[in-house]
Design a protein around this motif. Structure first.
Motif, short mmCIF file in Angstrom:
data_model
loop_
_atom_site.label_atom_id
_atom_site.label_comp_id
_atom_site.label_asym_id
_atom_site.label_seq_id
_atom_site.Cartn_x
_atom_site.Cartn_y
_atom_site.Cartn_z
N GLY A 52 0.81 -1.20 0.00
CA GLY A 52 0.00 0.00 0.00
C GLY A 52 0.84 1.25 0.00
O GLY A 52 1.42 1.63 -1.02
N SER A 53 0.96 1.88 1.16
CA SER A 53 1.72 3.13 1.25
C SER A 53 3.20 2.93 1.01
O SER A 53 3.93 3.89 0.75
N GLY A 54 3.67 1.71 1.04
CA GLY A 54 5.09 1.41 0.84
C GLY A 54 5.60 1.73 -0.55
O GLY A 54 6.81 1.78 -0.77
N VAL A 55 4.70 1.96 -1.50
CA VAL A 55 5.12 2.37 -2.85
C VAL A 55 4.56 3.75 -3.20
O VAL A 55 4.43 4.10 -4.37
N ARG A 56 4.24 4.53 -2.18
CA ARG A 56 3.74 5.89 -2.37
C ARG A 56 4.82 6.91 -2.03
O ARG A 56 5.60 6.71 -1.08
N THR A 57 4.85 7.99 -2.77
CA THR A 57 5.73 9.10 -2.43
C THR A 57 5.41 9.56 -1.02
O THR A 57 4.24 9.74 -0.66
N SER A 58 6.43 9.71 -0.19
CA SER A 58 6.28 10.11 1.22
C SER A 58 5.54 9.08 2.05
O SER A 58 5.17 9.36 3.20
N GLY A 59 5.29 7.91 1.50
CA GLY A 59 4.63 6.85 2.26
C GLY A 59 3.22 7.19 2.70
O GLY A 59 2.76 6.72 3.75
N ALA A 60 2.51 7.99 1.90
CA ALA A 60 1.18 8.44 2.29
C ALA A 60 0.20 8.28 1.12
O ALA A 60 0.56 8.51 -0.03
N PHE A 61 -1.04 7.93 1.44
CA PHE A 61 -2.03 7.68 0.39
C PHE A 61 -2.53 8.95 -0.29
O PHE A 61 -3.20 8.86 -1.31
N ASN A 62 -2.22 10.10 0.27
CA ASN A 62 -2.58 11.34 -0.43
C ASN A 62 -1.48 11.80 -1.37
O ASN A 62 -1.51 12.91 -1.89
N HIS A 63 -0.49 10.91 -1.60
CA HIS A 63 0.56 11.14 -2.58
C HIS A 63 0.50 10.05 -3.64
O HIS A 63 0.00 8.96 -3.39
N PRO A 64 1.03 10.30 -4.83
CA PRO A 64 0.95 9.31 -5.92
C PRO A 64 1.90 8.13 -5.72
O PRO A 64 2.79 8.15 -4.85
N LEU A 65 1.68 7.12 -6.51
CA LEU A 65 2.63 6.01 -6.56
C LEU A 65 3.99 6.52 -7.00
O LEU A 65 4.08 7.43 -7.83
N ASP A 66 5.03 5.94 -6.46
CA ASP A 66 6.40 6.39 -6.71
C ASP A 66 7.07 5.44 -7.70
O ASP A 66 7.30 4.27 -7.38
N PRO A 67 7.40 5.91 -8.90
CA PRO A 67 8.01 5.02 -9.91
C PRO A 67 9.29 4.35 -9.42
O PRO A 67 9.53 3.17 -9.71
N ALA A 68 10.12 5.09 -8.68
CA ALA A 68 11.39 4.51 -8.21
C ALA A 68 11.14 3.39 -7.22
O ALA A 68 11.81 2.34 -7.26
N LEU A 69 10.17 3.57 -6.34
CA LEU A 69 9.86 2.52 -5.37
C LEU A 69 9.25 1.30 -6.05
O LEU A 69 9.56 0.16 -5.69
N MET A 70 8.41 1.52 -7.04
CA MET A 70 7.85 0.40 -7.79
C MET A 70 8.96 -0.36 -8.51
O MET A 70 8.96 -1.61 -8.54
N ASP A 71 9.93 0.34 -9.06
CA ASP A 71 11.06 -0.33 -9.72
C ASP A 71 11.85 -1.16 -8.73
O ASP A 71 12.28 -2.28 -9.05
N GLN A 72 12.03 -0.65 -7.52
CA GLN A 72 12.75 -1.40 -6.51
C GLN A 72 11.99 -2.68 -6.13
O GLN A 72 12.61 -3.75 -5.97
N VAL A 73 10.69 -2.56 -5.98
CA VAL A 73 9.88 -3.75 -5.65
C VAL A 73 10.00 -4.80 -6.76
O VAL A 73 10.21 -6.00 -6.48
N LYS A 74 9.91 -4.37 -7.99
CA LYS A 74 10.03 -5.32 -9.11
C LYS A 74 11.41 -5.97 -9.14
O LYS A 74 11.54 -7.17 -9.43
N THR A 75 12.44 -5.20 -8.84
CA THR A 75 13.80 -5.76 -8.81
C THR A 75 13.94 -6.78 -7.70
O THR A 75 14.50 -7.88 -7.91
N ILE A 76 13.44 -6.46 -6.54
CA ILE A 76 13.52 -7.37 -5.39
C ILE A 76 12.82 -8.69 -5.69
O ILE A 76 13.33 -9.78 -5.36
N LEU A 77 11.68 -8.62 -6.34
CA LEU A 77 10.88 -9.82 -6.60
C LEU A 77 11.20 -10.46 -7.95
O LEU A 77 10.61 -11.49 -8.31
N GLY A 78 12.13 -9.85 -8.70
CA GLY A 78 12.53 -10.42 -9.98
C GLY A 78 11.43 -10.38 -11.01
O GLY A 78 11.31 -11.27 -11.87
N LYS A 79 10.61 -9.34 -10.96
CA LYS A 79 9.49 -9.21 -11.91
C LYS A 79 9.88 -8.32 -13.09
O LYS A 79 10.42 -7.26 -12.88
#
Length: 230
Positions: free
Chosen positions: A203-230
């Motif tokens: 949820g908030s773990g891939v949001r800018t500033s870790g908050a739902f009133n901020h958009p999804l963060d492309p850099a954090l999503m890229d990190q998640v995909k790298t970690i999971l090998g997606k």
């Protein structure tokens, strides 16, 4: 490997697709833990959605024990989602005794036999996770996954419990285990190493500033995909 992210509206959902999410959990009122989105929101998202949209069906934030009036609202919401083209819901229900409410779950399945169901974190409030899992096995394939933090507040506090549930899923061929709650790019790698799930809910773990009133963060999503090998 599947990455599910929480979205709140059409813009969120489109961005999640662009950033490589496998699917989204669409909710309203995250401050209340996530409730059923409005008709207007669903009407703008479900037709032609760019990725699978799993719609939260939760009429209120007062727990997961539902009376007859709640059950009627749930039934009408499920029918509305179907009419708008939805094929996935996120739903959970319990009895006063802390068991899976099989009567209401069965009613939802009868209303929407082709609907894919994620049983949500109501599961974590059952009195026995293993027993609750075996109950839900009976509803495979309608219930295809369970969103859970292993009975704890955060998934990172329940790595052993989640690992055991993943093993139970693999042994029974029942609903897949999808860890969620408190997952972010700082702890996902270690959690995945310990648990070995194939689905993760963020949820908030891939949001800018870790908050739902901020958009999804492309850099954090890229990190998640790298970690999971997606």
């Amino acid at each position: 490997m599947n990455i599910e992210v929480i979205t709140l509206n059409k813009q969120d959902t489109a961005q999640a697709a662009q950033l490589g999410a496998s699917r989204v959990e669409l909710v309203s009122a995250m401050e209340a833990g996530g409730l059923t989105p409005s008709y207007g929101t669903l009407k703008r998202i479900l037709p032609g959605a760019p990725l699978p949209v799993h719609v939260m069906v939760r009429p209120h934030a007062y727990g997961f024990v539902y009376d007859d009036e709640d059950a009627e609202a749930i039934a009408e919401d499920v029918q509305m989602i179907q009419q708008l083209g939805g094929t996935h819901i996120v739903f959970g229900c319990l009895t006063e005794a802390g068991k899976i409410d099989e009567s209401l779950l069965s009613r939802v399945i009868e209303l929407a036999p082709d609907m894919d169901i994620t049983f949500h974190r109501a599961f974590d409030q059952t009195d026995d996770l293993t027993e609750a899992y075996h109950t839900l096995v009976k509803y495979t394939p309608h219930v295809s996954r369970i969103l859970t933090s292993g009975g704890k507040d955060k998934s990172t506090e329940a790595a052993n419990e989640l690992k055991q549930l993943v093993a139970l899923s693999e042994a029974t061929g029942g609903p897949r285990i999808m860890p969620g709650s408190g997952i972010n790019t700082d702890n996902l790698a270690e959690l995945h190493k310990q648990v070995g799930a194939q689905d993760y809910h963020i949820g908030s773990g891939v949001r800018t500033s870790g908050a739902f009133n901020h958009p999804l963060d492309p850099a954090l999503m890229d990190q998640v995909k790298t970690i999971l090998g997606k």
